[in-house]
Design a protein around this motif. Structure first.
Motif, short mmCIF file in Angstrom:
data_model
loop_
_atom_site.label_atom_id
_atom_site.label_comp_id
_atom_site.label_asym_id
_atom_site.label_seq_id
_atom_site.Cartn_x
_atom_site.Cartn_y
_atom_site.Cartn_z
N GLU A 50 0.81 -1.22 0.00
CA GLU A 50 0.00 0.00 0.00
C GLU A 50 0.84 1.27 0.00
O GLU A 50 0.50 2.27 -0.62
N ALA A 79 -7.50 -0.49 7.76
CA ALA A 79 -8.90 -0.07 7.71
C ALA A 79 -9.16 1.19 8.53
O ALA A 79 -10.23 1.37 9.11
N ASP A 319 -12.11 3.84 -1.60
CA ASP A 319 -11.44 4.91 -0.86
C ASP A 319 -11.55 6.20 -1.64
O ASP A 319 -11.60 6.20 -2.88
N LYS A 353 -1.92 -0.94 -5.96
CA LYS A 353 -2.74 -1.08 -4.76
C LYS A 353 -3.51 -2.41 -4.73
O LYS A 353 -3.89 -2.89 -3.68
N HIS A 390 -15.84 -1.70 6.62
CA HIS A 390 -15.20 -0.60 5.91
C HIS A 390 -16.17 0.57 5.74
O HIS A 390 -16.09 1.31 4.75
C1 GAL Z 1 -9.63 -0.66 3.70
C2 GAL Z 1 -9.21 0.30 2.63
C3 GAL Z 1 -8.17 -0.32 1.78
C4 GAL Z 1 -7.07 -0.93 2.63
C5 GAL Z 1 -7.59 -1.76 3.77
C6 GAL Z 1 -6.55 -2.28 4.71
O1 GAL Z 1 -10.57 -0.09 4.52
O2 GAL Z 1 -10.32 0.63 1.87
O3 GAL Z 1 -7.67 0.61 0.86
O4 GAL Z 1 -6.23 0.06 3.06
O5 GAL Z 1 -8.54 -1.03 4.49
O6 GAL Z 1 -6.02 -1.27 5.50
#
Ligand code: GAL
Length: 428
Positions: A50, A79, A319, A353, A390
């Motif tokens: 990431e 997250a 996101d 990503k 999320h």
């Molecule tokens: C989610 C986010 C992703 C990723 C994941 C893990 O909520 O949308 O882009 O970062 O968390 O951290």
């Protein structure tokens, strides 16, 4: 008092007392504010691949806007487990960063109800951008009055089951034959008895990964309609389904890595990369981590199937970036948001990503076979439900209540209290 009301009332107090001077208040942890045009970007992308993805996005932005100084200021924690608290405190103190990461949809309620996100309909969402975006994602970017307040950057899929090819082969398991969450449990029993590998890599340090696992088990066992009904707050009307899904997750927990309680998602996923673990249920940000790993190739070393029982579903996590007010660098922030909404920005970010672009006109070339397949699955999917873990499918208050329930469930795997907790969690 809900988070939203707290934010609102504190801001009103600040306004009434005139105390809202930047940096005056205790707990203010904002940027130094020295450079008026500096673009401060807050996000939580420090894990797995990431970090590479956000760096590629920033690099692309800097090429296009070389005069804008960028401060890359992450608030680490999968997250968003740490970001929201930090941002809320800065917004309260009227010292927000230039922009921050947030899930478009209900997760923005706290901010839109407090009126702290700028309407970027005219400045950022020109007709070229508007025409290029997928309709559903475009709607998520608006507040309740229909004004654009966010720029979605990516679309992640949540209902994936990743696996180490060699481990599954050595246990004689064909993942394409796993058609239900119960089949997955059987496969994990086989892996435990026939190999030395951990059947499922998982993290229970923070509640979100088990919440999303339960969401996918629920969809896999009972279907999307039941899941959406639960999201609407009808927990007791679906008592058997909710309890059965909790029980399945508790049964899975027997097969997690022993250190699940003290690792982050990407640390757990290292087990899959090293061949010490068989399966990982995770959003496709995990594929971003595989991409950044050495000598770990798609299909020969790792592969995936949709989470058993959810093949036609694309369980969506998106996101976005927003423009909080008062904004320390309005011009630079608009430029950043426009870049996030462009073909170039989405092409720089998404292949690294592990996500697909919300613009329909980003070419496939850079995306490779895994994400190209995800793009096809997205186009062919019959449902794209939002998520609790999320933040897109429930209000911040409900999400926080559900997290409380799963913090305890992650330790005791006790169905009764978890079920009762869930009925209360949605009863707000
Ligand atoms: C989610 C986010 C992703 C990723 C994941 C893990 O909520 O949308 O882009 O970062 O968390 O951290």
């Amino acid at each position: 008092m809900s988070d939203t009301n707290r934010l609102l009332s504190r801001r009103n107090v600040l306004r009434a007392t005139g105390a809202a001077t930047v940096g005056m208040l205790a707990g203010c942890n904002g940027g130094d504010g020295d450079d008026e045009d500096e673009l401060e970007i807050v996000h939580w992308w420090t894990a797995g691949g990431e970090q590479d993805a956000i760096e590629a996005l920033i690099d692309g932005f800097e090429e296009e806007y070389p005069d804008v100084p960028v401060s890359n200021n992450p608030a680490p924690g999968g997250a968003g487990s740490a970001l929201d608290t930090e941002i809320q405190s800065r917004v309260l103190n009227e010292n927000p960063p230039s922009t921050f990461q947030i899930w478009p949809g209900k997760a923005m309620d706290t901010y839109t109800e407090s009126d702290v996100l700028a309407d970027i309909g005219d400045s950022v969402w020109d007709s070229e951008m508007e025409d290029a975006y997928l309709d559903g994602v475009k709607e998520l970017a608006k507040d309740d009055d229909g004004n654009y307040v966010a720029v979605p950057l990516n679309i992640h899929r949540l209902n994936n089951l990743f696996y180490n090819v060699e481990v599954l082969e050595s246990a004689g398991i064909d993942p394409s034959e796993l058609s239900s969450p119960a089949d997955l449990l059987d496969a994990m029993e086989t892996i435990a008895s026939d190999t030395d590998a951990t059947p499922m890599a998982h993290q229970t340090q923070a509640p979100w990964s088990t919440i999303q696992l339960w969401e996918n088990v629920l969809i896999g066992m009972e279907g999307v309609d039941t899941y959406l009904d639960v999201l609407d707050g009808n927990v007791s009307a679906n008592e058997t389904a909710v309890r059965d899904a909790l029980q399945m997750v508790a049964d899975y927990s027997e097969y997690f890595n022993e250190d699940a309680g003290s690792v982050a998602w990407d640390q757990a996923n290292t087990g899959v990369i090293q061949g010490n673990a068989a399966f990982l249920h995770q959003g496709d940000w995990a594929a971003g981590q595989y991409k950044s790993a050495e000598d770990f190739e798609f299909e020969s070393d790792w592969n995936y199937v949709p989470f058993p029982g959810t093949a036609e579903v694309y369980h969506v996590v998106t996101d976005s970036f927003v423009m909080p007010e008062p904004n320390p660098s309005p011009d630079a922030t608009e430029q950043w948001l426009s870049y996030c909404g462009s073909v170039a920005g989405q092409e720089a970010f998404n292949p690294i990503k592990g996500s697909i672009p919300p613009r329909t006109d980003v070419p496939d070339d850079e995306f490779g076979p895994f994400l190209t397949a995800q793009r096809e699955d997205f186009n062919n999917s019959t449902a794209q439900p939002p998520s609790i873990a999320h933040g897109t499918g429930v209000t911040p208050e409900v999400k926080s209540n559900v997290e409380g329930v799963f913090s305890t469930f992650n330790g005791d795997w006790n169905i009764g209290p978890a079920y009762n907790g869930l009925t209360d969690a949605f009863d707000v």
